[in-house]
Design a protein around this motif. Structure first.
Motif, mmCIF file in Angstrom:
data_model
loop_
_atom_site.group_PDB
_atom_site.id
_atom_site.type_symbol
_atom_site.label_atom_id
_atom_site.label_comp_id
_atom_site.label_asym_id
_atom_site.label_seq_id
_atom_site.Cartn_x
_atom_site.Cartn_y
_atom_site.Cartn_z
ATOM 1 N N VAL A 33 44.833 30.126 39.151
ATOM 2 C CA VAL A 33 43.973 29.072 38.613
ATOM 3 C C VAL A 33 42.823 28.831 39.579
ATOM 4 O O VAL A 33 43.034 28.751 40.794
ATOM 5 N N ALA A 34 41.610 28.693 39.031
ATOM 6 C CA ALA A 34 40.413 28.393 39.816
ATOM 7 C C ALA A 34 40.074 26.908 39.688
ATOM 8 O O ALA A 34 40.510 26.241 38.740
ATOM 9 N N PRO A 35 39.278 26.367 40.615
ATOM 10 C CA PRO A 35 38.985 24.931 40.609
ATOM 11 C C PRO A 35 38.319 24.417 39.333
ATOM 12 O O PRO A 35 38.511 23.264 38.954
ATOM 13 N N GLU A 36 37.543 25.243 38.651
ATOM 14 C CA GLU A 36 36.818 24.794 37.462
ATOM 15 C C GLU A 36 37.609 24.973 36.167
ATOM 16 O O GLU A 36 37.129 24.630 35.093
ATOM 17 N N ASP A 37 38.821 25.474 36.226
ATOM 18 C CA ASP A 37 39.623 25.724 35.028
ATOM 19 C C ASP A 37 40.133 24.415 34.416
ATOM 20 O O ASP A 37 40.301 23.415 35.118
ATOM 21 N N ASP A 38 40.380 24.451 33.106
ATOM 22 C CA ASP A 38 40.870 23.270 32.401
ATOM 23 C C ASP A 38 41.807 23.677 31.266
ATOM 24 O O ASP A 38 42.058 24.867 31.059
ATOM 25 N N GLU A 39 42.331 22.683 30.542
ATOM 26 C CA GLU A 39 43.304 22.938 29.475
ATOM 27 C C GLU A 39 42.759 23.837 28.370
ATOM 28 O O GLU A 39 43.476 24.679 27.844
ATOM 29 N N ALA A 40 41.504 23.660 28.008
ATOM 30 C CA ALA A 40 40.921 24.484 26.947
ATOM 31 C C ALA A 40 40.936 25.953 27.344
ATOM 32 O O ALA A 40 41.232 26.828 26.521
ATOM 33 N N LEU A 41 40.653 26.228 28.595
ATOM 34 C CA LEU A 41 40.666 27.604 29.086
ATOM 35 C C LEU A 41 42.092 28.160 29.114
ATOM 36 O O LEU A 41 42.321 29.317 28.758
ATOM 37 N N VAL A 42 43.057 27.327 29.488
ATOM 38 C CA VAL A 42 44.457 27.743 29.494
ATOM 39 C C VAL A 42 44.883 28.143 28.083
ATOM 40 O O VAL A 42 45.517 29.184 27.891
ATOM 41 N N GLU A 43 44.539 27.323 27.102
ATOM 42 C CA GLU A 43 44.920 27.619 25.719
ATOM 43 C C GLU A 43 44.284 28.921 25.235
ATOM 44 O O GLU A 43 44.944 29.738 24.595
ATOM 45 N N ARG A 44 43.031 29.117 25.580
ATOM 46 C CA ARG A 44 42.354 30.351 25.173
ATOM 47 C C ARG A 44 42.994 31.569 25.836
ATOM 48 O O ARG A 44 43.192 32.604 25.196
ATOM 49 N N LEU A 45 43.323 31.442 27.107
ATOM 50 C CA LEU A 45 43.947 32.564 27.813
ATOM 51 C C LEU A 45 45.327 32.869 27.237
ATOM 52 O O LEU A 45 45.675 34.033 27.026
ATOM 53 N N TRP A 46 46.114 31.821 26.953
ATOM 54 C CA TRP A 46 47.437 32.084 26.372
ATOM 55 C C TRP A 46 47.297 32.811 25.030
ATOM 56 O O TRP A 46 48.021 33.754 24.756
ATOM 57 N N ARG A 47 46.381 32.368 24.179
ATOM 58 C CA ARG A 47 46.182 33.031 22.883
ATOM 59 C C ARG A 47 45.831 34.508 23.067
ATOM 60 O O ARG A 47 46.306 35.358 22.319
ATOM 61 N N LYS A 48 45.019 34.803 24.078
ATOM 62 C CA LYS A 48 44.655 36.194 24.363
ATOM 63 C C LYS A 48 45.874 36.989 24.808
ATOM 64 O O LYS A 48 46.108 38.107 24.340
ATOM 65 N N VAL A 49 46.664 36.421 25.714
ATOM 66 C CA VAL A 49 47.868 37.108 26.202
ATOM 67 C C VAL A 49 48.839 37.349 25.050
ATOM 68 O O VAL A 49 49.373 38.446 24.889
ATOM 69 N N ALA A 50 49.064 36.327 24.234
ATOM 70 C CA ALA A 50 50.020 36.442 23.129
ATOM 71 C C ALA A 50 49.595 37.503 22.123
ATOM 72 O O ALA A 50 50.442 38.184 21.538
ATOM 73 N N ALA A 51 48.303 37.658 21.917
ATOM 74 C CA ALA A 51 47.797 38.616 20.931
ATOM 75 C C ALA A 51 47.555 40.006 21.515
ATOM 76 O O ALA A 51 47.303 40.949 20.762
ATOM 77 N N LEU A 52 47.629 40.129 22.833
ATOM 78 C CA LEU A 52 47.349 41.403 23.495
ATOM 79 C C LEU A 52 48.292 42.485 22.986
ATOM 80 O O LEU A 52 49.511 42.306 22.976
ATOM 81 N N ARG A 53 47.737 43.576 22.550
ATOM 82 C CA ARG A 53 48.538 44.666 21.985
ATOM 83 C C ARG A 53 48.720 45.758 23.037
ATOM 84 O O ARG A 53 47.994 46.753 23.047
ATOM 85 N N ILE A 54 49.698 45.542 23.903
ATOM 86 C CA ILE A 54 49.975 46.534 24.944
ATOM 87 C C ILE A 54 51.417 47.034 24.885
ATOM 88 O O ILE A 54 51.858 47.747 25.779
ATOM 89 N N CYS A 55 52.110 46.686 23.821
ATOM 90 C CA CYS A 55 53.473 47.179 23.619
ATOM 91 C C CYS A 55 53.423 48.386 22.671
ATOM 92 O O CYS A 55 52.599 48.430 21.761
ATOM 93 N N GLU A 56 54.329 49.304 22.897
ATOM 94 C CA GLU A 56 54.325 50.548 22.119
ATOM 95 C C GLU A 56 54.895 50.350 20.719
ATOM 96 O O GLU A 56 55.849 49.606 20.520
ATOM 97 N N ASP A 57 54.301 51.076 19.775
ATOM 98 C CA ASP A 57 54.859 51.139 18.428
ATOM 99 C C ASP A 57 55.812 52.328 18.344
ATOM 100 O O ASP A 57 56.120 52.959 19.360
ATOM 101 N N ASP A 58 56.274 52.647 17.154
ATOM 102 C CA ASP A 58 57.234 53.743 16.980
ATOM 103 C C ASP A 58 56.669 55.104 17.357
ATOM 104 O O ASP A 58 57.409 56.048 17.608
ATOM 105 N N GLU A 59 55.356 55.217 17.408
ATOM 106 C CA GLU A 59 54.708 56.475 17.765
ATOM 107 C C GLU A 59 54.274 56.520 19.219
ATOM 108 O O GLU A 59 53.600 57.453 19.643
ATOM 109 N N GLY A 60 54.635 55.487 19.985
ATOM 110 C CA GLY A 60 54.293 55.456 21.400
ATOM 111 C C GLY A 60 52.891 54.964 21.703
ATOM 112 O O GLY A 60 52.445 55.022 22.848
ATOM 113 N N LYS A 61 52.184 54.436 20.705
ATOM 114 C CA LYS A 61 50.833 53.911 20.909
ATOM 115 C C LYS A 61 50.913 52.416 21.183
ATOM 116 O O LYS A 61 51.773 51.719 20.659
#
Length: 157
Positions: A33-61
């Motif tokens: 966390v940086a000094p200028e961070d706030d709740e709105a930024l936390v919520e946006r970052l969590w949404r990005k992490v939750a939606a991040l597609r870095i898990c493999e599908d059945d074809e390994g992609k």
């Protein structure tokens, strides 16, 4: 705000020899966390992490998110993500938020994760504690999300 995300088969964190948080398949998230961070930024970052597609599908992609896989997360506060070693050999941590703000935003990030995934799928470190983190990295696959580099700013800035 910075989140270093490692796709893991499993991860755990210990404090004083006791496991205080863990997850199975999913992400280990080191959160700074940086000094200028706030709740709105936390919520946006969590949404990005939750939606991040870095898990493999059945074809390994990498086409699947945590929601698609039912994976969990282990979130560990990590002020050292703001280390600045440009001068000398001893890093400075002046780019990290003060503990009061950092802890509040760390707890908010964890609460958002629990609201989305369920408390049983979210492990936590202990803010400010000396921790031992162990993991089995799957890939290895590591992603750094930096809200400044994403062009995001806090609602204060």
């Amino acid at each position: 705000m910075r989140a270093l995300i490692q796709r893991v088969e499993r991860a755990q964190v210990e404090v004083d020899g006791s496991v205080v948080g863990s997850c199975g398949e999913g992400y280990l998230i080191l959160l700074g966390v940086a000094p200028e961070d706030d709740e709105a930024l936390v919520e946006r970052l969590w949404r990005k992490v939750a939606a991040l597609r870095i898990c493999e599908d059945d074809e390994g992609k990498t086409n699947r998110s945590l929601a698609d896989t039912g994976g969990g997360v282990l979130v560990v506060s990590q002020f050292t993500l703001y280390a600045d070693a440009r001068r000398g050999n001893r890093p400075s941590f002046t780019g990290a938020a003060r503990p009061e703000l950092a802890e509040r935003l760390y707890e908010r990030f964890c609460a958002l994760a629990e609201a989305d995934l369920g408390a049983g799928r979210v492990g936590r470190g202990v803010f400010g504690a000396e921790m031992r983190v162990s993991l089995v990295n799957h890939g290895p696959f590591t992603v750094l999300l930096d809200t400044d580099e994403l062009g995001w700013s806090s609602s204060r800035g």
